[in-house]
Design an enzyme around this catalytic site. Sequence first.
Site, short mmCIF file in Angstrom:
data_model
loop_
_atom_site.label_atom_id
_atom_site.label_comp_id
_atom_site.label_asym_id
_atom_site.label_seq_id
_atom_site.Cartn_x
_atom_site.Cartn_y
_atom_site.Cartn_z
N HIS A 151 2.34 3.85 -3.28
CA HIS A 151 1.97 5.60 -2.76
C HIS A 151 3.12 6.51 -3.20
O HIS A 151 2.95 7.31 -3.93
CB HIS A 151 1.49 5.94 -1.61
CG HIS A 151 0.19 5.98 -0.79
ND1 HIS A 151 -0.94 5.81 -1.01
CD2 HIS A 151 -0.17 5.34 0.63
CE1 HIS A 151 -2.38 6.09 -0.74
NE2 HIS A 151 -1.32 5.10 0.72
N HIS A 159 1.08 -1.43 -0.01
CA HIS A 159 -0.22 0.43 0.40
C HIS A 159 0.57 1.18 -0.12
O HIS A 159 0.83 2.09 -1.15
CB HIS A 159 -0.78 0.00 1.31
CG HIS A 159 -1.62 1.34 1.40
ND1 HIS A 159 -2.98 1.11 0.84
CD2 HIS A 159 -1.96 2.25 1.99
CE1 HIS A 159 -3.81 2.36 1.24
NE2 HIS A 159 -2.67 2.40 1.70
N GLU A 160 1.80 1.10 1.26
CA GLU A 160 2.83 2.42 1.09
C GLU A 160 3.74 2.65 -0.22
O GLU A 160 4.08 3.75 -0.74
CB GLU A 160 2.91 2.51 2.36
CG GLU A 160 2.00 2.51 3.54
CD GLU A 160 1.48 3.55 3.89
OE1 GLU A 160 1.72 5.08 3.31
OE2 GLU A 160 0.37 3.91 4.30
#
Length: 237
Positions: free
Chosen positions: A36, A32-33
């Site tokens: 980003h 997820h990160e």
Amino acid sequence: MLLSLLSGGDPRRIIVSILLTLPVILFALAFHETAHGYIAYKCGDRTAYNLGRLTLNPIRHMDPIGCLSMLFFGFGWAKPIPINTRNFRNPKRGMALSALAGPMANLIVGVFSAVAAGFFYVLYIRLTVSVKIAMLVTFVYWTFQLFFISAEINLLFMAFNLIPFPPFDGSRIALIFLPTQTYFKIMRYERQIMFGVLIAVMVLSRFGYSPFSWIAETMTNGIANAVIPLFRSILFV
């Protein structure tokens, strides 16, 4: 999440489930990160890249409290990827795209995992009626469980982060639709909003209702059940 595992009864099953769940949580958060940071990088911001955060190494992204919260309550967070919107060629667009990247990364992993869970479930059923090698059957069963857990956690993390209030990713996506001044006025209260949302989710979970878990379970079961007939027709020939 851990509380439901601990109520399962069989100690060996509980231990194996926890050993499968922990790495899934860590890599869901890391994926997820990293998503980003990667999209922010492609939009012109090298902050995460320069800090070495464009990596799937979960240790670089791990927030201990967020991970424990995910394990115990079914929702959590990682150490946020640093983003400097001044580096974006188009700040509004860059912020919205980089925010959307995290939940979409979890959606992709979640859908793939649900499909894989459907396949290994059918394979497990096939082996139980035709193969007498207990170790192989057990391995396939726990592989099915691993993908099922991965689907639920990734889809839960996607749903949780799409909350349209700061500081969650959904609020960054909403920046596209809000006047800049209005958005930053709301952002002043992001800490208070975050605690309010977390308290509300914890209270709901305490009474046995988690909207994010419901979304994740519904999507996981729906996708897996949709592909099971296909895999059944392939494996049961």
